[in-house]
Design a protein around this motif. Structure first.
Motif, PDB file in Angstrom:
ATOM      1  N   THR A   1      20.108   1.495   4.205  1.00 36.42           N
ATOM      2  CA  THR A   1      19.648   0.122   3.994  1.00 36.42           C
ATOM      3  C   THR A   1      20.779  -0.844   4.324  1.00 36.42           C
TER       4      THR A   1
ATOM      5  N   GLY B   1      26.081   5.685   0.402  1.00 35.36           N
ATOM      6  CA  GLY B   1      26.272   6.745  -0.584  1.00 35.36           C
ATOM      7  C   GLY B   1      26.397   8.086   0.120  1.00 35.36           C
TER       8      GLY B   1
ATOM      9  N   GLU C   1      19.366  12.688   7.770  1.00 30.84           N
ATOM     10  CA  GLU C   1      18.932  11.288   7.712  1.00 30.84           C
ATOM     11  C   GLU C   1      17.639  11.123   8.499  1.00 30.84           C
ATOM     12  N   LYS C   2      16.661  10.489   7.867  1.00 28.02           N
ATOM     13  CA  LYS C   2      15.350  10.388   8.541  1.00 28.02           C
ATOM     14  C   LYS C   2      15.282   9.202   9.506  1.00 28.02           C
TER      15      LYS C   2
ATOM     16  N   ALA D   1      26.325  -1.418  -2.141  1.00 30.73           N
ATOM     17  CA  ALA D   1      26.843  -0.436  -1.192  1.00 30.73           C
ATOM     18  C   ALA D   1      28.171   0.163  -1.654  1.00 30.73           C
TER      19      ALA D   1
ATOM     20  N   LYS E   1      24.129 -10.472   6.649  1.00 34.19           N
ATOM     21  CA  LYS E   1      25.348 -11.278   6.797  1.00 34.19           C
ATOM     22  C   LYS E   1      25.562 -11.729   8.245  1.00 34.19           C
TER      23      LYS E   1
ATOM     24  N   ASP F   1      21.662   3.883  -4.651  1.00 34.78           N
ATOM     25  CA  ASP F   1      20.467   3.150  -5.067  1.00 34.78           C
ATOM     26  C   ASP F   1      19.404   4.028  -5.716  1.00 34.78           C
TER      27      ASP F   1
ATOM     28  N   GLY G   1      14.191  15.158   5.215  1.00 33.63           N
ATOM     29  CA  GLY G   1      14.398  16.417   4.500  1.00 33.63           C
ATOM     30  C   GLY G   1      13.532  16.532   3.256  1.00 33.63           C
TER      31      GLY G   1
HETATM   32  P1  FAD Z   1      20.472   3.566   1.315  1.00 37.76           P
HETATM   33  O1  FAD Z   1      21.438   2.684   1.987  1.00 37.76           O
HETATM   34  O2  FAD Z   1      19.110   3.050   1.056  1.00 37.76           O
HETATM   35  O3  FAD Z   1      20.388   4.883   2.198  1.00 37.76           O
HETATM   36  C1  FAD Z   1      19.464   5.884   1.922  1.00 37.76           C
HETATM   37  C2  FAD Z   1      19.159   6.600   3.198  1.00 37.76           C
HETATM   38  O4  FAD Z   1      18.410   7.771   2.889  1.00 37.76           O
HETATM   39  C3  FAD Z   1      18.297   5.796   4.167  1.00 37.76           C
HETATM   40  O5  FAD Z   1      18.936   5.719   5.411  1.00 37.76           O
HETATM   41  C4  FAD Z   1      16.983   6.570   4.242  1.00 37.76           C
HETATM   42  O6  FAD Z   1      16.409   6.508   5.527  1.00 37.76           O
HETATM   43  C5  FAD Z   1      17.467   7.974   3.922  1.00 37.76           C
HETATM   44  N1  FAD Z   1      16.412   8.868   3.417  1.00 37.76           N
HETATM   45  C6  FAD Z   1      15.480   8.589   2.466  1.00 37.76           C
HETATM   46  N2  FAD Z   1      14.698   9.670   2.276  1.00 37.76           N
HETATM   47  C7  FAD Z   1      15.147  10.645   3.105  1.00 37.76           C
HETATM   48  C8  FAD Z   1      14.761  11.967   3.368  1.00 37.76           C
HETATM   49  N3  FAD Z   1      13.743  12.558   2.731  1.00 37.76           N
HETATM   50  N4  FAD Z   1      15.449  12.681   4.298  1.00 37.76           N
HETATM   51  C9  FAD Z   1      16.490  12.105   4.962  1.00 37.76           C
HETATM   52  N5  FAD Z   1      16.891  10.840   4.760  1.00 37.76           N
HETATM   53  C10 FAD Z   1      16.248  10.131   3.836  1.00 37.76           C
HETATM   54  N6  FAD Z   1      24.868  -4.338  -1.091  1.00 37.76           N
HETATM   55  C11 FAD Z   1      26.133  -4.799  -1.067  1.00 37.76           C
HETATM   56  O7  FAD Z   1      27.026  -4.150  -1.606  1.00 37.76           O
HETATM   57  N7  FAD Z   1      26.438  -5.975  -0.434  1.00 37.76           N
HETATM   58  C12 FAD Z   1      25.498  -6.721   0.179  1.00 37.76           C
HETATM   59  O8  FAD Z   1      25.810  -7.780   0.739  1.00 37.76           O
HETATM   60  C13 FAD Z   1      24.158  -6.271   0.163  1.00 37.76           C
HETATM   61  N8  FAD Z   1      23.191  -6.973   0.784  1.00 37.76           N
HETATM   62  C14 FAD Z   1      21.905  -6.497   0.784  1.00 37.76           C
HETATM   63  C15 FAD Z   1      20.932  -7.227   1.424  1.00 37.76           C
HETATM   64  C16 FAD Z   1      19.625  -6.775   1.440  1.00 37.76           C
HETATM   65  C17 FAD Z   1      18.574  -7.584   2.142  1.00 37.76           C
HETATM   66  C18 FAD Z   1      19.308  -5.526   0.820  1.00 37.76           C
HETATM   67  C19 FAD Z   1      17.898  -4.991   0.850  1.00 37.76           C
HETATM   68  C20 FAD Z   1      20.278  -4.783   0.190  1.00 37.76           C
HETATM   69  C21 FAD Z   1      21.583  -5.265   0.150  1.00 37.76           C
HETATM   70  N9  FAD Z   1      22.601  -4.550  -0.491  1.00 37.76           N
HETATM   71  C22 FAD Z   1      23.887  -5.041  -0.492  1.00 37.76           C
HETATM   72  C23 FAD Z   1      22.324  -3.284  -1.206  1.00 37.76           C
HETATM   73  C24 FAD Z   1      22.770  -2.081  -0.370  1.00 37.76           C
HETATM   74  O9  FAD Z   1      22.130  -2.108   0.879  1.00 37.76           O
HETATM   75  C25 FAD Z   1      22.436  -0.803  -1.096  1.00 37.76           C
HETATM   76  O10 FAD Z   1      22.975  -0.850  -2.394  1.00 37.76           O
HETATM   77  C26 FAD Z   1      23.007   0.417  -0.382  1.00 37.76           C
HETATM   78  O11 FAD Z   1      22.496   0.519   0.925  1.00 37.76           O
HETATM   79  C27 FAD Z   1      22.672   1.693  -1.161  1.00 37.76           C
HETATM   80  O12 FAD Z   1      23.172   2.787  -0.471  1.00 37.76           O
HETATM   81  P2  FAD Z   1      22.514   4.239  -0.596  1.00 37.76           P
HETATM   82  O13 FAD Z   1      23.310   5.107   0.295  1.00 37.76           O
HETATM   83  O14 FAD Z   1      22.388   4.600  -2.009  1.00 37.76           O
HETATM   84  O15 FAD Z   1      21.021   4.069  -0.079  1.00 37.76           O
END
Ligand code: FAD
Length: 477
Positions: free
Chosen positions: A39, A13, A32-33, A332, A49, A322, A113
């Motif tokens: 994730t 995201g 990014e922390k 993702a 995968k 998420d 942050g």
């Molecule tokens: P995230 O990927 O969680 O990223 C958020 C980031 O924010 C993290 O790096 C975190 O460290 C950072 N952060 C948090 N707080 C702070 C702060 N205060 N300051 C700075 N940084 C911060 N989705 C799919 O589409 N296909 C798949 O096959 C799939 N497989 C998965 C398998 C597993 C085991 C899991 C757990 C999830 C899977 N997902 C899959 C879901 C997918 O990983 C998430 O939907 C996706 O990562 C969400 O993206 P995001 O950017 O919203 O959040």
């Protein structure tokens, strides 16, 4: 005027929002922390995968004789090597992301942050004073982390979160997975293929109990899991876990979601297992990030509320991915699509996120993939619905590769022929869903697919065969 955009969180995201904003000339800071990729790259999509790829290869080796190959000697999985491969894939992707940030002149700051006040985020640094980042638009993309259930706390040793399970140095001889959703079922496939005796406990009445997953896919998956000796119990929950000399003692009882449990479901079951994996959901990363300094609203569980323009209740703050929780789509590619909408809107556009054609890909055996409406959803939406299925075993290619289980279903409007949803369980379903996604997104009809020539012999023929059936001209199906 150059906008100062700050993005908190560099998962799919956050980093996509940062790139999209930078491409439009904004001055972008990405905070990014941990490691970029979030994730998805570090504890989710990619590592799971990588491991599943090896597990499937291992299974193919076990079936080598079916394909005319005689293997002499022992075929075994080297977990240390597998984990090293996983780490390398992640590290290479992280390197790629840093290059992307440099290329787009995104200022990348490592650190956690928190919002000091509107327009300023503070990022503490290990070896110096905290950095203060100024912004006129903030995009929150802090994601989520595994949820702990009260009384069933993860210890990282025998009771694992999904993060822990992706870093194991051994295959547990027996594994009980709490939660039969997407993550639980993918891990069941993974560890069973690697040799563990797996049992899944699900509180609802089927595995993959998501509204977007067609009940027929759950049924086929359950049948195939049984064939592979993966145990599962539905309508049940794990009540207690305790350590004993024989391993973890797990007591399983009727699910609170089951309003009329059968006598068998009411009967508590005791199991002894080596390891437990908790796959019961996620919790938002919204605590301690200073949301109280803004007008951003969260729900009772902490998930951020936005409209479909990705706007929060604070006009200067957008949110994606998420961190919006399960009322949206926690995948993702959904996060990345929302990110593009948020970045554009933060820079003055007025785009709306379209959730009608977000595919879901589930890496079980067989794979499951869905897009658009299920039959139930389509009927509830007032459509005149028809639903047509074709089995993979009718395809030459399925016979060639020895992967016969599964089917594709097209849910269409019986008056217009418009494709409303596609639900596939079978070999490479996660790739095949792309055609269904295009069809749902562009409002194509079953005749559009019938009139599209599909190469032979390919698994993609499942789509034209199913469309032919839906057009009342079935060929093989
Ligand atoms: P995230 O990927 O969680 O990223 C958020 C980031 O924010 C993290 O790096 C975190 O460290 C950072 N952060 C948090 N707080 C702070 C702060 N205060 N300051 C700075 N940084 C911060 N989705 C799919 O589409 N296909 C798949 O096959 C799939 N497989 C998965 C398998 C597993 C085991 C899991 C757990 C999830 C899977 N997902 C899959 C879901 C997918 O990983 C998430 O939907 C996706 O990562 C969400 O993206 P995001 O950017 O919203 O959040």
């Amino acid at each position: 005027m150059t906008h100062q955009i700050c993005v908190m969180g560099a998962g799919p995201g956050g980093y996509v929002a940062a790139v999209r904003a930078a491409q439009q000339g904004a001055a972008v800071t990405l905070i990014e922390k941990e490691n970029p990729g979030g994730t998805c790259l570090n504890w989710g999509c990619i590592p799971s995968k990588v491991l599943i790829t090896t597990a499937e290869l291992f299974e193919r080796f076990r079936r080598a004789a079916d394909f005319g190959i005689t293997l002499t000697g022992n075929v075994a999985v080297d977990m240390a090597h597998l984990m090293a491969r996983k780490e390398k894939v992640i590290a290479d992707q992280i390197k790629g992301l840093h290059k992307l940030f440099d290329h787009h002149r995104i200022r990348y700051i490592q650190g956690s942050g928190h919002i000091l006040k509107t327009g300023v985020i503070e990022v503490p640094q290990p070896d110096g004073p905290a950095l203060a980042v100024a912004w006129d638009r903030l995009i929150l993309a802090t994601g989520s982390r595994p949820l702990d259930l009260p009384g069933l706390a993860v210890d990282g040793r025998r009771i694992l979160s999904s993060n822990d399970a992706l870093a194991l140095d051994r295959v547990p001889p027996s594994l009980l997975i709490v939660g039969g959703g997407v993550i639980g079922c993918e891990f069941a496939h993974l560890f069973s293929s690697l040799g563990a005796q797996v049992t899944v406990v699900e509180a609802l009445d089927r595995l993959l109990p998501l509204p977007s997953v067609d009940a027929a896919c759950s049924k086929v998956l359950q049948r195939e899991m049984k064939k592979r000796r993966i145990g599962f119990m539905t309508n049940r929950t794990v009540q207690t876990i305790s350590e004993t000399q024989e391993g973890l003692r797990v007591v399983i009882g009727a699910s609170p979601f089951n309003i009329a449990p059968t006598a068998k479901e009411k009967e508590p079951v005791e199991m002894f297992v080596d390891t437990v994996l908790m796959a019961v959901g996620r919790t938002p990363n919204t605590d301690g990030i200073g949301l109280e300094k803004t007008r951003v609203e969260v729900d009772e569980r902490g998930w951020v509320k936005t409209d479909d323009h990705m706007r929060t209740a604070d006009p200067a703050v957008f949110a994606v991915g998420d961190v919006l929780g399960p009322s949206r789509i926690m995948l993702a590619h959904a996060a990345a699509a929302e990110a593009q909408v948020a970045a554009d809107n933060a820079l003055g556009a007025d785009r709306r996120m379209d959730y009608r054609a977000v595919p879901g890909a589930i890496f079980t055996s067989p794979e499951v993939a869905t897009v658009g409406l299920t039959e139930i959803q389509a009927k509830a939406g007032g459509h005149a619905v028809r639903s047509d299925e074709v089995l993979f075993r009718t395809l030459g290619k399925a016979q060639v590769i020895g992967a016969l289980a599964g089917q594709a279903k097209i849910v269409s409007d019986s008056v217009t022929g418009r494709i409303l949803g596609v639900h596939i369980i079978g070999p490479h379903a996660t790739e095949l869903i792309a055609e269904g996604t295009l069809a749902v997104n562009k409002g194509l009809t079953v005749e559009d697919l019938v009139g599209t020539i599909h190469a032979h012999p390919t698994l993609a023929e499942i789509m034209s065969e199913t469309a032919m059936k839906a057009a009342d001209r079935p060929l093989h199906g």
